[in-house]
Design a protein around this motif. Sequence first.
Motif, PDB file in Angstrom:
ATOM      1  N   LYS A  28       0.811  -1.225   0.000  1.00  0.00           N
ATOM      2  CA  LYS A  28       0.000   0.000   0.000  1.00  0.00           C
ATOM      3  C   LYS A  28       0.844   1.275   0.000  1.00  0.00           C
ATOM      4  O   LYS A  28       0.450   2.280  -0.585  1.00  0.00           O
ATOM      5  CB  LYS A  28      -0.936   0.019   1.207  1.00  0.00           C
ATOM      6  N   GLN A  29       1.981   1.243   0.696  1.00  0.00           N
ATOM      7  CA  GLN A  29       2.838   2.429   0.721  1.00  0.00           C
ATOM      8  C   GLN A  29       4.295   2.027   0.855  1.00  0.00           C
ATOM      9  O   GLN A  29       4.633   1.024   1.484  1.00  0.00           O
ATOM     10  CB  GLN A  29       2.492   3.339   1.915  1.00  0.00           C
ATOM     11  N   PHE A  30       5.143   2.825   0.240  1.00  0.00           N
ATOM     12  CA  PHE A  30       6.566   2.759   0.527  1.00  0.00           C
ATOM     13  C   PHE A  30       7.088   4.186   0.540  1.00  0.00           C
ATOM     14  O   PHE A  30       6.853   4.952  -0.393  1.00  0.00           O
ATOM     15  CB  PHE A  30       7.346   1.954  -0.515  1.00  0.00           C
ATOM     16  N   GLY A  31       7.772   4.536   1.623  1.00  0.00           N
ATOM     17  CA  GLY A  31       8.326   5.877   1.733  1.00  0.00           C
ATOM     18  C   GLY A  31       9.757   5.834   2.218  1.00  0.00           C
ATOM     19  O   GLY A  31      10.135   4.977   3.023  1.00  0.00           O
ATOM     20  N   SER A  32      10.560   6.740   1.721  1.00  0.00           N
ATOM     21  CA  SER A  32      11.932   6.914   2.182  1.00  0.00           C
ATOM     22  C   SER A  32      12.231   8.402   2.072  1.00  0.00           C
ATOM     23  O   SER A  32      12.566   8.907   1.006  1.00  0.00           O
ATOM     24  CB  SER A  32      12.906   6.098   1.324  1.00  0.00           C
ATOM     25  N   MET A  33      12.048   9.106   3.197  1.00  0.00           N
ATOM     26  CA  MET A  33      12.146  10.556   3.182  1.00  0.00           C
ATOM     27  C   MET A  33      13.291  11.044   4.055  1.00  0.00           C
ATOM     28  O   MET A  33      13.507  10.545   5.158  1.00  0.00           O
ATOM     29  CB  MET A  33      10.834  11.176   3.685  1.00  0.00           C
ATOM     30  N   LYS A  34      13.999  12.036   3.529  1.00  0.00           N
ATOM     31  CA  LYS A  34      15.084  12.664   4.269  1.00  0.00           C
ATOM     32  C   LYS A  34      14.713  14.122   4.527  1.00  0.00           C
ATOM     33  O   LYS A  34      14.334  14.846   3.603  1.00  0.00           O
ATOM     34  CB  LYS A  34      16.391  12.587   3.475  1.00  0.00           C
ATOM     35  N   PHE A  35      14.804  14.540   5.792  1.00  0.00           N
ATOM     36  CA  PHE A  35      14.450  15.907   6.173  1.00  0.00           C
ATOM     37  C   PHE A  35      15.721  16.654   6.567  1.00  0.00           C
ATOM     38  O   PHE A  35      16.443  16.234   7.481  1.00  0.00           O
ATOM     39  CB  PHE A  35      13.458  15.895   7.342  1.00  0.00           C
ATOM     40  N   MET A  44       2.088  12.611   9.171  1.00  0.00           N
ATOM     41  CA  MET A  44       2.833  11.846  10.162  1.00  0.00           C
ATOM     42  C   MET A  44       2.195  11.887  11.544  1.00  0.00           C
ATOM     43  O   MET A  44       2.718  11.296  12.489  1.00  0.00           O
ATOM     44  CB  MET A  44       4.286  12.360  10.240  1.00  0.00           C
ATOM     45  N   ARG A  45       1.082  12.581  11.700  1.00  0.00           N
ATOM     46  CA  ARG A  45       0.378  12.581  12.986  1.00  0.00           C
ATOM     47  C   ARG A  45      -0.179  11.183  13.262  1.00  0.00           C
ATOM     48  O   ARG A  45      -0.302  10.365  12.342  1.00  0.00           O
ATOM     49  CB  ARG A  45      -0.752  13.614  12.986  1.00  0.00           C
ATOM     50  N   PRO A  46      -0.525  10.867  14.524  1.00  0.00           N
ATOM     51  CA  PRO A  46      -1.082   9.537  14.838  1.00  0.00           C
ATOM     52  C   PRO A  46      -2.224   9.176  13.897  1.00  0.00           C
ATOM     53  O   PRO A  46      -3.132   9.979  13.673  1.00  0.00           O
ATOM     54  CB  PRO A  46      -1.560   9.694  16.282  1.00  0.00           C
ATOM     55  N   HIS A  47      -2.173   7.970  13.337  1.00  0.00           N
ATOM     56  CA  HIS A  47      -3.113   7.569  12.305  1.00  0.00           C
ATOM     57  C   HIS A  47      -3.300   6.061  12.327  1.00  0.00           C
ATOM     58  O   HIS A  47      -2.541   5.325  12.956  1.00  0.00           O
ATOM     59  CB  HIS A  47      -2.579   7.991  10.927  1.00  0.00           C
ATOM     60  N   LEU A  48      -4.298   5.605  11.613  1.00  0.00           N
ATOM     61  CA  LEU A  48      -4.518   4.186  11.363  1.00  0.00           C
ATOM     62  C   LEU A  48      -4.352   3.939   9.871  1.00  0.00           C
ATOM     63  O   LEU A  48      -4.736   4.771   9.046  1.00  0.00           O
ATOM     64  CB  LEU A  48      -5.927   3.762  11.782  1.00  0.00           C
ATOM     65  N   ASN A  49      -3.773   2.815   9.516  1.00  0.00           N
ATOM     66  CA  ASN A  49      -3.697   2.390   8.125  1.00  0.00           C
ATOM     67  C   ASN A  49      -4.347   1.019   8.010  1.00  0.00           C
ATOM     68  O   ASN A  49      -4.502   0.314   9.013  1.00  0.00           O
ATOM     69  CB  ASN A  49      -2.240   2.315   7.661  1.00  0.00           C
ATOM     70  N   ASP A  50      -4.718   0.635   6.809  1.00  0.00           N
ATOM     71  CA  ASP A  50      -5.368  -0.670   6.634  1.00  0.00           C
ATOM     72  C   ASP A  50      -4.334  -1.757   6.376  1.00  0.00           C
ATOM     73  O   ASP A  50      -4.576  -2.694   5.623  1.00  0.00           O
ATOM     74  CB  ASP A  50      -6.403  -0.625   5.507  1.00  0.00           C
ATOM     75  N   GLY A  51      -3.166  -1.616   6.994  1.00  0.00           N
ATOM     76  CA  GLY A  51      -2.126  -2.613   6.807  1.00  0.00           C
ATOM     77  C   GLY A  51      -1.138  -2.639   7.953  1.00  0.00           C
ATOM     78  O   GLY A  51      -1.230  -1.849   8.894  1.00  0.00           O
ATOM     79  N   ILE A  52      -0.200  -3.561   7.877  1.00  0.00           N
ATOM     80  CA  ILE A  52       0.898  -3.633   8.833  1.00  0.00           C
ATOM     81  C   ILE A  52       1.892  -2.537   8.469  1.00  0.00           C
ATOM     82  O   ILE A  52       2.341  -2.443   7.330  1.00  0.00           O
ATOM     83  CB  ILE A  52       1.578  -5.013   8.783  1.00  0.00           C
ATOM     84  N   GLU A  53       2.227  -1.705   9.434  1.00  0.00           N
ATOM     85  CA  GLU A  53       3.104  -0.563   9.174  1.00  0.00           C
ATOM     86  C   GLU A  53       4.459  -0.819   9.839  1.00  0.00           C
ATOM     87  O   GLU A  53       4.534  -1.132  11.022  1.00  0.00           O
ATOM     88  CB  GLU A  53       2.472   0.718   9.718  1.00  0.00           C
ATOM     89  N   ILE A  54       5.510  -0.686   9.054  1.00  0.00           N
ATOM     90  CA  ILE A  54       6.870  -0.927   9.548  1.00  0.00           C
ATOM     91  C   ILE A  54       7.721   0.297   9.236  1.00  0.00           C
ATOM     92  O   ILE A  54       7.789   0.739   8.086  1.00  0.00           O
ATOM     93  CB  ILE A  54       7.499  -2.174   8.886  1.00  0.00           C
ATOM     94  N   HIS A  55       8.348   0.856  10.264  1.00  0.00           N
ATOM     95  CA  HIS A  55       9.233   2.009  10.086  1.00  0.00           C
ATOM     96  C   HIS A  55      10.672   1.609  10.403  1.00  0.00           C
ATOM     97  O   HIS A  55      10.916   0.821  11.320  1.00  0.00           O
ATOM     98  CB  HIS A  55       8.848   3.159  11.030  1.00  0.00           C
ATOM     99  N   ASP A  77      16.490   1.942  14.651  1.00  0.00           N
ATOM    100  CA  ASP A  77      15.314   1.376  15.314  1.00  0.00           C
ATOM    101  C   ASP A  77      14.278   0.964  14.273  1.00  0.00           C
ATOM    102  O   ASP A  77      14.107   1.633  13.244  1.00  0.00           O
ATOM    103  CB  ASP A  77      14.658   2.395  16.265  1.00  0.00           C
ATOM    104  N   LEU A  78      13.593  -0.142  14.553  1.00  0.00           N
ATOM    105  CA  LEU A  78      12.521  -0.631  13.700  1.00  0.00           C
ATOM    106  C   LEU A  78      11.247  -0.662  14.529  1.00  0.00           C
ATOM    107  O   LEU A  78      11.252  -1.130  15.673  1.00  0.00           O
ATOM    108  CB  LEU A  78      12.849  -2.045  13.201  1.00  0.00           C
ATOM    109  N   SER A  79      10.147  -0.164  13.976  1.00  0.00           N
ATOM    110  CA  SER A  79       8.862  -0.221  14.684  1.00  0.00           C
ATOM    111  C   SER A  79       7.829  -0.938  13.824  1.00  0.00           C
ATOM    112  O   SER A  79       7.870  -0.855  12.598  1.00  0.00           O
ATOM    113  CB  SER A  79       8.371   1.186  15.037  1.00  0.00           C
ATOM    114  N   ILE A  80       6.913  -1.647  14.491  1.00  0.00           N
ATOM    115  CA  ILE A  80       5.877  -2.419  13.792  1.00  0.00           C
ATOM    116  C   ILE A  80       4.543  -2.209  14.492  1.00  0.00           C
ATOM    117  O   ILE A  80       4.463  -2.283  15.729  1.00  0.00           O
ATOM    118  CB  ILE A  80       6.185  -3.941  13.790  1.00  0.00           C
ATOM    119  N   THR A  81       3.502  -1.950  13.714  1.00  0.00           N
ATOM    120  CA  THR A  81       2.156  -1.836  14.282  1.00  0.00           C
ATOM    121  C   THR A  81       1.169  -2.621  13.428  1.00  0.00           C
ATOM    122  O   THR A  81       1.338  -2.771  12.221  1.00  0.00           O
ATOM    123  CB  THR A  81       1.687  -0.365  14.345  1.00  0.00           C
TER     124      THR A  81
END
Length: 306
Positions: A28-35, A44-55, A77-81
């Motif tokens: 559903k999404q792939f992102g790789s952003m550099k700030f 990037m605020r708290p949200h729900l997605n219809d999938g497993i989200e891995i950062h 760090d890796l995060s999973i929701t």
Amino acid sequence: MNNPKSGESGIWWHEENKGPLEKIPFFKQFGSMKFSKVRMDDNMRPHLNDGIEIHFIESGRYDWVFEDKSVELFPDDLSITAPWHWNGSPAGKMDMGQINWIILKPEKFSPEEPLDLGLWSNLTYTFQMRLGEMIAGEKGIVIRKAKAFKKYFVGIRNELMEQKPCYEIIVVNLLENLLIDLHRHLTSRRQKLNEEDSFIYKLENMVTEDLTNKWAVESLAENFGMGKTKFTEKVKRLTGYPPNSYIINLKIEKAKEMMRKDPFCSLSEVAYSCGFSSLQHFTSSFSQRTGSTPGKFQGGSGKRHF
């Protein structure tokens, strides 16, 4: 995407800008952003997605929330929701650094349904079910120092950007390998958490079964087959307190329990039963840790019996 004016650069493919994900519908999404500077981003605020989200954090530090839990995410760090876990930056603030993320939409996955990735995956049903149980079992998971996962994000990013023939097959292979590695880490993590829970359970039972015993740290350490230093470090890491302070906290919890059961009980008897050397010691320890005297906790001067 490259937008130096707004202080960001990178790629982000999603529902409204599918790009190479068009050939990989479950992705559903792939992102790789550099700030390059701090900026606000409502996405990037708290949200729900219809999938497993891995950062995966490549650089920088990010304040994050998982449901009602606040965490800091650091490099590697890796995060999973799970799909029903709120997650994101509480203020929508993106600090300088680089963050990568993946959102995979399973065929089925809910608090009532086991994980089913869908026909695209060759991973066994048992594997998927166990992985889903571990992801669903916590309100957001953070694996610290997970540098080994970086190669998957770099590989997927390169394949999606270059789009060489059969890139979608390679992306699927990378995703499956990522999930296999994730399963291994979470299994090891669960075993460690179970061992730590067992350690604290054993320590708590040992102390509370005989609160009047003047427990020596050396003696407790021997019961766990550990030296004093290692034992002290482990108790402090798991409870936030050195052993002696943790034991006093257990005594106070027992005292609270006794006073709740009998609001008219003698505070001197409570102090003695919970292993305090005197009523004065009990009162000062109780007040220091709870902000209230035992008498006030018990219900007022009319209910105190010395």
